[in-house]
Design an enzyme around this catalytic site. Structure first.
Site, PDB file in Angstrom:
ATOM      1  N   SER A  72       0.842  -1.183   0.000  1.00  0.00           N
ATOM      2  CA  SER A  72       0.000   0.000   0.000  1.00  0.00           C
ATOM      3  C   SER A  72       0.880   1.236   0.000  1.00  0.00           C
ATOM      4  O   SER A  72       1.963   1.255   0.610  1.00  0.00           O
ATOM      5  CB  SER A  72      -0.921   0.018   1.223  1.00  0.00           C
ATOM      6  OG  SER A  72      -1.815   1.098   1.161  1.00  0.00           O
ATOM      7  N   GLY A  73       0.447   2.259  -0.712  1.00  0.00           N
ATOM      8  CA  GLY A  73       1.175   3.518  -0.778  1.00  0.00           C
ATOM      9  C   GLY A  73       0.238   4.682  -0.601  1.00  0.00           C
ATOM     10  O   GLY A  73      -0.924   4.517  -0.213  1.00  0.00           O
ATOM     11  N   GLY A  74       0.744   5.890  -0.903  1.00  0.00           N
ATOM     12  CA  GLY A  74      -0.051   7.078  -0.680  1.00  0.00           C
ATOM     13  C   GLY A  74      -1.262   7.189  -1.577  1.00  0.00           C
ATOM     14  O   GLY A  74      -2.248   7.825  -1.217  1.00  0.00           O
ATOM     15  N   MET A  75      -1.214   6.584  -2.765  1.00  0.00           N
ATOM     16  CA  MET A  75      -2.289   6.736  -3.732  1.00  0.00           C
ATOM     17  C   MET A  75      -3.222   5.534  -3.811  1.00  0.00           C
ATOM     18  O   MET A  75      -4.355   5.668  -4.243  1.00  0.00           O
ATOM     19  CB  MET A  75      -1.701   6.998  -5.125  1.00  0.00           C
ATOM     20  CG  MET A  75      -0.933   8.302  -5.223  1.00  0.00           C
ATOM     21  SD  MET A  75      -1.968   9.747  -4.941  1.00  0.00           S
ATOM     22  CE  MET A  75      -0.742  11.052  -5.097  1.00  0.00           C
ATOM     23  N   ASP A 102       9.299   8.021 -12.833  1.00  0.00           N
ATOM     24  CA  ASP A 102       9.330   7.639 -11.423  1.00  0.00           C
ATOM     25  C   ASP A 102      10.085   6.316 -11.254  1.00  0.00           C
ATOM     26  O   ASP A 102       9.608   5.397 -10.594  1.00  0.00           O
ATOM     27  CB  ASP A 102       7.917   7.524 -10.860  1.00  0.00           C
ATOM     28  CG  ASP A 102       7.903   7.581  -9.333  1.00  0.00           C
ATOM     29  OD1 ASP A 102       6.903   7.114  -8.738  1.00  0.00           O
ATOM     30  OD2 ASP A 102       8.879   8.063  -8.728  1.00  0.00           O
ATOM     31  N   LYS A 109      -4.342  -2.816  -8.681  1.00  0.00           N
ATOM     32  CA  LYS A 109      -4.107  -1.545  -7.991  1.00  0.00           C
ATOM     33  C   LYS A 109      -5.435  -0.834  -7.802  1.00  0.00           C
ATOM     34  O   LYS A 109      -6.097  -0.469  -8.782  1.00  0.00           O
ATOM     35  CB  LYS A 109      -3.143  -0.677  -8.796  1.00  0.00           C
ATOM     36  CG  LYS A 109      -2.820   0.664  -8.158  1.00  0.00           C
ATOM     37  CD  LYS A 109      -1.803   1.400  -9.006  1.00  0.00           C
ATOM     38  CE  LYS A 109      -1.405   2.725  -8.389  1.00  0.00           C
ATOM     39  NZ  LYS A 109      -0.370   3.416  -9.225  1.00  0.00           N
ATOM     40  N   VAL A 140      -2.334  -2.313  -3.526  1.00  0.00           N
ATOM     41  CA  VAL A 140      -2.172  -3.346  -4.541  1.00  0.00           C
ATOM     42  C   VAL A 140      -2.519  -4.700  -3.928  1.00  0.00           C
ATOM     43  O   VAL A 140      -1.990  -5.061  -2.861  1.00  0.00           O
ATOM     44  CB  VAL A 140      -0.740  -3.372  -5.107  1.00  0.00           C
ATOM     45  CG1 VAL A 140      -0.618  -4.443  -6.178  1.00  0.00           C
ATOM     46  CG2 VAL A 140      -0.381  -2.007  -5.688  1.00  0.00           C
TER      47      VAL A 140
END
Length: 727
Positions: free
Chosen positions: A22-25, A136, A42, A28
């Protein structure tokens, strides 16, 4: 990681088994198709679903990921960017991320380091040749699969021919791995920005720390822009190759192709890094900031005294990915032209064209060899036969009258955007196929009556890089002119038997693509060094004898330029408007006269952005917002411009008294050729994306009927005098 309370049990029909991260956006998940194939899904966080800026960015991510799906990335399986909570599913890649690998085991060294460097550079080369800038590249976006490194997460990538979407008030990227220009002027970011990021990534892989680490992201950003990198701990052999990648100015860095040549020359064992105390720091998957000593206290900030000396890269296949533009010949897909020496374009249908016998409106879906990866089809009509292909569908024959299928030949390959069909003769259908055995692709011939495969031959993949169009093979009469599998020569084959009539090598140090000019055949070539640099500035046109392949003298063209079609016997090309290293629409029209061998130029009053096409002697550019602009190819003057409600449309397709433009959603608009007045518009027919640039025309006219291809292999047909009612 098991599912948590509140996690969904399924997304888009894919049952979920676990969290992958998991990330800021977004988060998954590991999911499964009905057949049991694993996929990575995602799911965007709910709070971003109402942010229109973010939705646009996510659509671009899906489009970019589809565009580069291949051996070095994760192929897109499914996506729903317009869902209440957007999501995207890709093939699941088994393996740790590079960030996890460094955290668990420390820096990479020896033969493993060389293999990683080459694998990542190959991935970057293919991404750039697909016309995409990743923007990125960082350790958590590299998965170390058993087959080699894979680059994932195209969340802030963009196509090189698209405007950069800069999120208002937000810095997009990860400072330790961002280029100076990305921090200072993100709208000018091009492929060499990714090369800078790759350099920082390889330093991190070799040492466990980045070359610009500082106490905070703000200090790190300052170091990236103003300070020299810390490279003392990098193995000497790798350092000599990586150092030029970190030049402050983009033009001082190598291209991915040039870098690959240097890396391949390195010995198998690169050695290891000097010990550091921070070799295995845990990094946050989104920010990845590195607490280290201040720059003034860090040893080894060597200055970049040596500039990169460009090396002519070996001829390497250009991935046939990216937007195709309307075919120039009568045998291709898109608006048809009369294959005579005058080259004047004519409508596909006569003004009083009737409906096909027994016609009634219809809609169908054609499933391919990969049912979990549907694609857009492209079609060509011959009498009551409609031949279509693309992605998992090698070719299919459908009755124009009722949409029933006569036969279908599927392909196990992964759909590649822009590669659909070569075309059809009276007895043969020719399509493209991508397989593990032939990752560049092969041209395949299928019997038009029975659907049996006749022959297949490996095909090169040069045209996108040279001409801006995905057209590596063209039909001229009963012959197919194609680039051979070595990417070094043209070959002419009988379309039905596959027998080779002639082979002609490319001129030295160039890459070429076939360009029909009426009944004549030309080769458009560009210097290999410029292709490797993703900046084709000096293309040439040279005639090829259709019976022997013998080349004639070249004619220089001011590039980059995209062949569009033939008007008044002249080949019309659109000149690309460049903003730094990136293209930003079209700024002029060039005309090549085969009789005089002269090229004349007209500059447009202002650059025009969008997807270009040509019909009935006029060039059209349809923008992402729905605006269509008509240009006189002989003068460069604007005939008219009209705002429509069909975003991201491709076209035009000429019919009786109308021009048709359509998007991946199946939404169609009919415009008057005289002044662009909208005649009618239909509603969407599929849940597709409208963000693709440069797409080839999705519609084909069969008498008075219009057949339209849309996302997810959807086809539908209707009477142009009785279009489906909008609303």
């Amino acid at each position: 990681m098991t599912l948590r309370g509140g996690d969904p049990a399924e997304i888009g029909g894919y049952r979920l088994e676990a969290r992958l991260g998991s990330g800021g956006m977004g988060t998954v998940f590991l999911g499964r198709t009905d057949s049991g194939r694993p996929v990575a899904i995602k799911l965007i966080h709910q709070q971003f679903a109402a942010d229109e800026e973010f939705r646009i960015r996510f659509r671009q991510e899906v489009a970019a990921a589809r565009r580069v799906s291949g051996a070095f990335t994760a192929a897109v399986v499914d996506a729903a960017p317009e869902a209440e909570q957007p999501w995207m599913a890709t093939t699941y890649i088994e393996g740790q991320t590079l960030a996890q690998r460094i955290t668990d085991q420390g820096p990479v060294s020896g033969p493993e380091l060389r293999t990683l460097a080459i694998g990542l550079t190959e991935a970057l080369r293919d991404i750039h040749r697909a016309g995409v800038v990743h923007r990125d590249l960082k350790p958590s976006n590299v998965v170390l699969s058993p087959e080699g490194p894979r680059v994932i997460d195209f969340g802030i990538s963009r196509a090189a021919d698209q405007q950069t979407l800069t999120m208002t008030g937000r810095v997009i990227g990860t400072p330790p791995f961002m280029s100076p220009e990305q921090l200072q002027a993100p709208r000018g970011v091009g492929p060499r920005s990714d090369v800078f990021s790759l350099g920082t990534l390889l330093v991190y892989a070799a040492t466990g720390q980045g070359p610009f680490d500082a106490d905070s992201p703000y200090m790190t950003a300052y170091q990236v822009v103003h300070e020299e990198p810390a490279l003392d701990s990098v193995p000497a052999l790798l350092r000599a190759v990586v150092e030029p990648c970190l030049a402050k100015e983009p033009e001082g860095r190598p291209t991915a192709d040039e870098l690959l040549v240097r890396l391949r020359d390195l010995p198998g064992d690169l050695g290891g890094a000097a010990p550091t105390a921070s070799s295995a720091r845990t990094r946050d998957t989104d920010t990845q900031h590195h607490p280290t000593a201040p720059a003034s206290e860090r040893p080894g900030r060597s200055r970049l005294r040596r500039r990169w000396r460009p090396v002519l890269a070996a001829a390497v296949a250009v991935a046939a990915i990216g937007g195709g533009i309307a075919a120039v010949t009568s045998d291709g897909l898109g608006s048809k032209t009369d294959p005579t020496d005058d080259g004047r374009s004519h409508s596909v249908a006569a003004p009083a064209a009737p409906l096909p016998k027994g016609f009634a409106p219809w809609k169908t879906t054609v499933l391919g060899g990969r049912k979990d990866i549907p694609d857009e089809l492209r079609c060509v009509a011959r009498g009551d036969a409609l031949f279509c292909g693309g992605g998992g569908v090698l070719a299919t024959r459908i009755k124009v009258s009722d949409g029933s299928r006569v036969w279908t030949r599927t392909s196990p390959g992964i759909p590649v955007q822009g590669m659909h069909m070569v075309g059809a003769t009276d007895d043969t259908v020719l399509g493209y196929r991508i397989t593990d055995r032939h990752p560049q692709g092969e041209v395949v011939a299928v019997d038009a009556d029975k659907g049996r495969e006749l022959w297949a031959a490996p095909s090169g993949a040069q045209s996108t890089a040279v001409t801006g169009r995905t057209q590596d093979a063209v039909l001229m009469g009963s012959s197919v002119i194609m680039i051979d599998g070595s990417n070094s020569r043209f070959e002419a084959r009988d379309a039905h038997s596959g027998k080779v009539a002639w082979r002609t090598p490319f001129p030295a140090h160039t890459q070429c693509a076939p360009v029909p000019v009426g009944s004549r055949l030309y080769a458009m070539c560009a210097p290999s060094a410029e292709i490797g640099d993703s900046e084709v500035r000096h293309p040439t046109l040279r005639p090829l004898d259709r019976s022997s392949g013998t080349p004639g003298r070249p004619v220089a063209v001011k590039g980059p330029a995209v062949p569009m079609g033939v008007a008044a016997g002249r080949l019309v090309l659109l000149q690309v408007h460049m903003q730094g290293p990136a293209s930003a629409g079209y700024e002029g029209v060039a005309r090549f006269d085969p009789a005089t061998r002269q090229v004349t130029y007209s500059r447009l009053p202002k650059p025009v952005e969008g997807t270009p096409g040509m019909a009935d002697g006029t060039v059209y550019v349809s923008g992402q917002t729905g605006r269509v602009t008509a240009l006189d190819p002989l003068t460069g003057r604007q005939k008219w411009t009209r705002q429509t409600s069909v975003e991201g449309a491709s076209g035009p397709v000429a019919g009786p008294g109308a021009l048709y433009f359509s998007s991946a959603t199946g939404r169609v608009v009919a415009l008057s050729p005289r002044d662009g007045t909208p005649l009618w518009t239909t509603d969407p027919q599929a849940d597709g994306l409208t963000g693709e640039w440069g797409a080839s025309p999705r519609a084909v006219v069969a008498g008075r009927a219009l057949v339209v291809a849309a996302d997810k292999n959807t086809l539908f047909a209707f009477d142009t005098r009785k279009p489906p009612r909008s609303g």
